[in-house]
Design a protein around this motif. Structure first.
Motif, PDB file in Angstrom:
ATOM      1  N   ARG A 155      15.873  27.668   7.884  1.00 33.36           N
ATOM      2  CA  ARG A 155      17.013  27.223   8.694  1.00 33.36           C
ATOM      3  C   ARG A 155      16.934  25.710   8.935  1.00 33.36           C
ATOM      4  N   PHE A 156      15.749  25.214   9.228  1.00 36.79           N
ATOM      5  CA  PHE A 156      15.575  23.773   9.392  1.00 36.79           C
ATOM      6  C   PHE A 156      15.967  23.039   8.103  1.00 36.79           C
ATOM      7  N   ALA A 157      15.474  23.544   6.976  1.00 32.65           N
ATOM      8  CA  ALA A 157      15.746  22.898   5.693  1.00 32.65           C
ATOM      9  C   ALA A 157      17.244  22.872   5.402  1.00 32.65           C
ATOM     10  N   GLU A 158      17.918  23.980   5.729  1.00 34.70           N
ATOM     11  CA  GLU A 158      19.368  24.052   5.523  1.00 34.70           C
ATOM     12  C   GLU A 158      20.083  22.970   6.325  1.00 34.70           C
ATOM     13  N   GLN A 159      19.649  22.767   7.565  1.00 37.39           N
ATOM     14  CA  GLN A 159      20.264  21.738   8.406  1.00 37.39           C
ATOM     15  C   GLN A 159      20.022  20.329   7.862  1.00 37.39           C
ATOM     16  N   LEU A 160      18.915  20.175   7.141  1.00 34.93           N
ATOM     17  CA  LEU A 160      18.584  18.871   6.571  1.00 34.93           C
ATOM     18  C   LEU A 160      19.156  18.684   5.178  1.00 34.93           C
ATOM     19  N   GLY A 161      19.779  19.733   4.639  1.00 31.09           N
ATOM     20  CA  GLY A 161      20.377  19.641   3.324  1.00 31.09           C
ATOM     21  C   GLY A 161      19.372  19.643   2.198  1.00 31.09           C
ATOM     22  N   MET A 162      18.298  20.417   2.347  1.00 30.23           N
ATOM     23  CA  MET A 162      17.275  20.503   1.311  1.00 30.23           C
ATOM     24  C   MET A 162      16.695  21.906   1.281  1.00 30.23           C
ATOM     25  N   THR A 163      15.887  22.210   0.298  1.00 30.54           N
ATOM     26  CA  THR A 163      15.228  23.515   0.234  1.00 30.54           C
ATOM     27  C   THR A 163      13.989  23.513   1.127  1.00 30.54           C
ATOM     28  N   SER A 164      13.551  24.695   1.502  1.00 28.82           N
ATOM     29  CA  SER A 164      12.337  24.789   2.320  1.00 28.82           C
ATOM     30  C   SER A 164      11.119  24.293   1.547  1.00 28.82           C
ATOM     31  N   ALA A 165      11.105  24.493   0.227  1.00 29.00           N
ATOM     32  CA  ALA A 165       9.988  23.999  -0.588  1.00 29.00           C
ATOM     33  C   ALA A 165       9.928  22.480  -0.550  1.00 29.00           C
ATOM     34  N   HIS A 166      11.102  21.838  -0.621  1.00 31.06           N
ATOM     35  CA  HIS A 166      11.145  20.376  -0.564  1.00 31.06           C
ATOM     36  C   HIS A 166      10.696  19.878   0.803  1.00 31.06           C
ATOM     37  N   LEU A 167      11.130  20.542   1.865  1.00 30.75           N
ATOM     38  CA  LEU A 167      10.739  20.152   3.214  1.00 30.75           C
ATOM     39  C   LEU A 167       9.235  20.278   3.393  1.00 30.75           C
ATOM     40  N   ASN A 168       8.663  21.380   2.901  1.00 30.80           N
ATOM     41  CA  ASN A 168       7.216  21.552   3.005  1.00 30.80           C
ATOM     42  C   ASN A 168       6.466  20.487   2.227  1.00 30.80           C
ATOM     43  N   LEU A 169       6.950  20.176   1.036  1.00 30.65           N
ATOM     44  CA  LEU A 169       6.312  19.153   0.215  1.00 30.65           C
ATOM     45  C   LEU A 169       6.352  17.808   0.917  1.00 30.65           C
ATOM     46  N   LEU A 170       7.497  17.481   1.492  1.00 31.76           N
ATOM     47  CA  LEU A 170       7.653  16.221   2.211  1.00 31.76           C
ATOM     48  C   LEU A 170       6.687  16.139   3.397  1.00 31.76           C
ATOM     49  N   CYS A 171       6.599  17.222   4.170  1.00 32.12           N
ATOM     50  CA  CYS A 171       5.726  17.232   5.350  1.00 32.12           C
ATOM     51  C   CYS A 171       4.254  17.101   4.950  1.00 32.12           C
ATOM     52  N   ARG A 172       3.865  17.792   3.906  1.00 34.02           N
ATOM     53  CA  ARG A 172       2.463  17.725   3.469  1.00 34.02           C
ATOM     54  C   ARG A 172       2.135  16.341   2.925  1.00 34.02           C
ATOM     55  N   MET A 181       0.839  -1.191   0.000  1.00 34.97           N
ATOM     56  CA  MET A 181       0.000   0.000   0.000  1.00 34.97           C
ATOM     57  C   MET A 181       0.877   1.244   0.000  1.00 34.97           C
ATOM     58  N   SER A 182       0.559   2.201  -0.866  1.00 35.97           N
ATOM     59  CA  SER A 182       1.337   3.448  -0.914  1.00 35.97           C
ATOM     60  C   SER A 182       1.066   4.275   0.326  1.00 35.97           C
ATOM     61  N   THR A 183       2.130   4.751   0.980  1.00 34.39           N
ATOM     62  CA  THR A 183       1.936   5.552   2.192  1.00 34.39           C
ATOM     63  C   THR A 183       1.247   6.867   1.893  1.00 34.39           C
ATOM     64  N   THR A 184       1.330   7.363   0.654  1.00 32.26           N
ATOM     65  CA  THR A 184       0.708   8.641   0.345  1.00 32.26           C
ATOM     66  C   THR A 184      -0.800   8.526   0.320  1.00 32.26           C
ATOM     67  N   ALA A 185      -1.351   7.296   0.230  1.00 32.36           N
ATOM     68  CA  ALA A 185      -2.791   7.114   0.188  1.00 32.36           C
ATOM     69  C   ALA A 185      -3.364   6.813   1.563  1.00 32.36           C
ATOM     70  N   VAL A 186      -2.514   6.731   2.572  1.00 33.22           N
ATOM     71  CA  VAL A 186      -2.949   6.359   3.908  1.00 33.22           C
ATOM     72  C   VAL A 186      -3.205   7.607   4.730  1.00 33.22           C
ATOM     73  N   PRO A 187      -4.402   7.745   5.321  1.00 33.39           N
ATOM     74  CA  PRO A 187      -4.673   8.951   6.107  1.00 33.39           C
ATOM     75  C   PRO A 187      -3.786   9.051   7.335  1.00 33.39           C
ATOM     76  N   VAL A 188      -3.509  10.285   7.742  1.00 32.04           N
ATOM     77  CA  VAL A 188      -2.701  10.559   8.929  1.00 32.04           C
ATOM     78  C   VAL A 188      -3.612  11.203   9.962  1.00 32.04           C
ATOM     79  N   PHE A 189      -3.666  10.644  11.159  1.00 33.27           N
ATOM     80  CA  PHE A 189      -4.525  11.173  12.208  1.00 33.27           C
ATOM     81  C   PHE A 189      -3.710  11.519  13.446  1.00 33.27           C
ATOM     82  N   LYS A 190      -4.265  12.396  14.280  1.00 32.16           N
ATOM     83  CA  LYS A 190      -3.737  12.561  15.625  1.00 32.16           C
ATOM     84  C   LYS A 190      -4.179  11.338  16.432  1.00 32.16           C
ATOM     85  N   LEU A 191      -5.438  11.288  16.855  1.00 28.79           N
ATOM     86  CA  LEU A 191      -6.015  10.040  17.314  1.00 28.79           C
ATOM     87  C   LEU A 191      -7.008   9.632  16.235  1.00 28.79           C
ATOM     88  N   TYR A 192      -7.344   8.346  16.129  1.00 31.36           N
ATOM     89  CA  TYR A 192      -8.097   7.864  14.979  1.00 31.36           C
ATOM     90  C   TYR A 192      -9.412   8.637  14.811  1.00 31.36           C
TER      91      TYR A 192
END
Length: 299
Positions: free
Chosen positions: A213-230, A1-12
Motif C-alpha cells: 500500500r505504501f509503494a502504491e502511494q509512492l507510485g512504485m512496486t514494493s520490490a523497488h521500495l524495499n530495494l531503495l530502503c536497503r 563520494m557515493s552515498t551507497t558506500a557510506v555507512p548508515v547509523f542510528k547514533l555513530y
C-alpha cells in the motif's frame, strides 16, 4: 563520494534501535568521540538531525564532501541523509543534540520562514556573535533537563530545541556561515523517494498499512521500495515502519498511563498479545518489563 558506500547509523557506531523514548538525545562530544580516537568517519543518518555545539577545541569537518577546519566556539547543523564526518582535537568540549525526524518535522512546521535552518548542512562560527552566549546557555539548560527528568520534561526539551534553532536561524542570516550544503534529496531521486516514504510512515504508522500500500502511494512496486530502503537506509521498508511503531510504543509506555492493551490498540495491533510479541522481539523485554525499568513517567 557515493552515498551507497557510506555507512548508515542510528547514533555513530551503533546499529541498534534509537536508545531513548524521547524524540531527542543529548550527550557530550568527548563521551562518544574518545571511543573512536576523536575521529568520526563519514556516515549519514536516515532519520536523525544533529546539532553540535563546540565550546572549546577544533574540528576538521566534512559536510557533503566539503572539508573545512573550524575553531570553537561553533555550532554545526547536520540534517538527515547529509554525509558528515568529524575529526576533533583531543581538547574539544561541547555537546551533540540529536533530533528524531518526528520532532524535526514538528519544529519545521513551527519555524515557518525560519525552517530552512533545519534542512541545510552548515557550520556557524560563534566568536563575536550576540547569539553565542544564548546558544551556550540553551544547550546547558537542555542538557540539565535531559539528565534530570521532571514534570513537563518532553515539552521543555522541545521548547529548548525550538529556541536553539531560532537562534541559529538568526546566525544563518549573517554571511559568515561556512561549509554550507543543501541536502542531497532534491538532486537525487532515490533520496527524495525515501524522504517521501518516511513522511507517509509518519502520517500512517498507527494504521500499519502494508508495504504494498505504501509503494502504491509512492507510485512504485514494493520490490523497488524495499530495494531503495536497503540501499539508502540499510533496512527494509518494513523495518523502517516497525522502528517508528517501536519508538511510539516506548514513548507511550514511558509518558502515559495507558494500559498495554490501550497502547496496542492505539498503534493498530489487533490484539495486545501480538503487540507484546512485537515489542519483545525488537527489545528483548515485554512492554510491562520495559515500563518498570523507566523512571517515573511525566505526562
Amino acid at each position: 563520494m557515493s552515498t551507497t558506500a557510506v555507512p548508515v547509523f542510528k547514533l555513530y557506531g551503533e546499529t541498534r534501535h534509537w536508545p531513548t523514548p524521547d524524540l531527542l538525545h543529548w550527550e557530550s562530544i568527548p563521551e562518544r568521540s574518545r571511543l573512536h580516537d576523536w575521529k568520526i568517519h563519514p556516515h549519514r543518518h536516515t532519520d536523525l538531525l544533529h546539532l553540535l555545539h563546540l565550546s572549546s577545541g577544533r574540528v576538521s569537518l566534512e559536510l557533503e564532501g566539503s572539508l573545512h577546519a573550524h575553531d570553537a566556539p561553533l555550532v554545526i547543523v547536520v540534517p538527515a541523509m547529509s554525509i558528515h564526518g568529524f575529526h576533533f582535537s583531543p581538547d574539544t568540549q561541547g555537546h551533540i543534540i540529536t533530533l528524531a525526524s518526528p520532532l524535526a518535522e514538528r519544529l519545521e512546521e513551527r519555524l515557518g520562514g525560519q525552517a530552512e535552518v533545519l534542512s541545510r548542512a552548515t557550520a556557524h562560527p560563534l566568536e563575536g556573535t550576540r547569539q553565542a552566549g544564548r546558544i551556550a546557555t540553551l544547550v546547558d539548560q537542555l542538557g540539565e533537563e535531559y539528565r534530570h527528568p521532571a514534570p513537563g520534561r518532553e515539552r521543555l526539551l522541545e521548547a529548548f530545541a525550538e529556541a536553539l534553532f531560532i537562534e541559529i536561524s538568526r546566525l544563518a542570516e549573517r554571511p559568515t556561515a561556512v561549509g554550507s550544503a543543501r541536502l542531497p534529496q532534491p538532486r537525487q531521486r532515490g533520496l527524495a523517494h525515501l524522504q517521501n516514504y518516511q513522511a507517509l510512515i509518519e502520517k500512517q504508522f498507527r494504521q500499519q498499512p502494508s508495504i504494498e500500500r505504501f509503494a502504491e502511494q509512492l507510485g512504485m512496486t514494493s520490490a523497488h521500495l524495499n530495494l531503495l530502503c536497503r540501499r539508502l537506509a540499510d533496512r527494509s521498508a518494513l523495518q523502517l515502519l516497525h522502528e517508528r511503531l517501536l519508538l511510539e510504543a516506548k514513548r507511550q509506555l514511558t509518558y502515559t498511563n495507558m494500559t498495554i492493551g490501550q497502547v496496542a490498540d492505539s498503534l493498530g495491533f489487533s490484539e495486545p498479545a501480538y503487540f507484546t510479541r512485537f515489542f519483545k522481539r525488537l527489545t528483548g523485554l515485554s512492554p510491562r518489563d520495559f515500563r518498570r525499568r523507566q523512571p517515573e513517567a511525566y505526562p
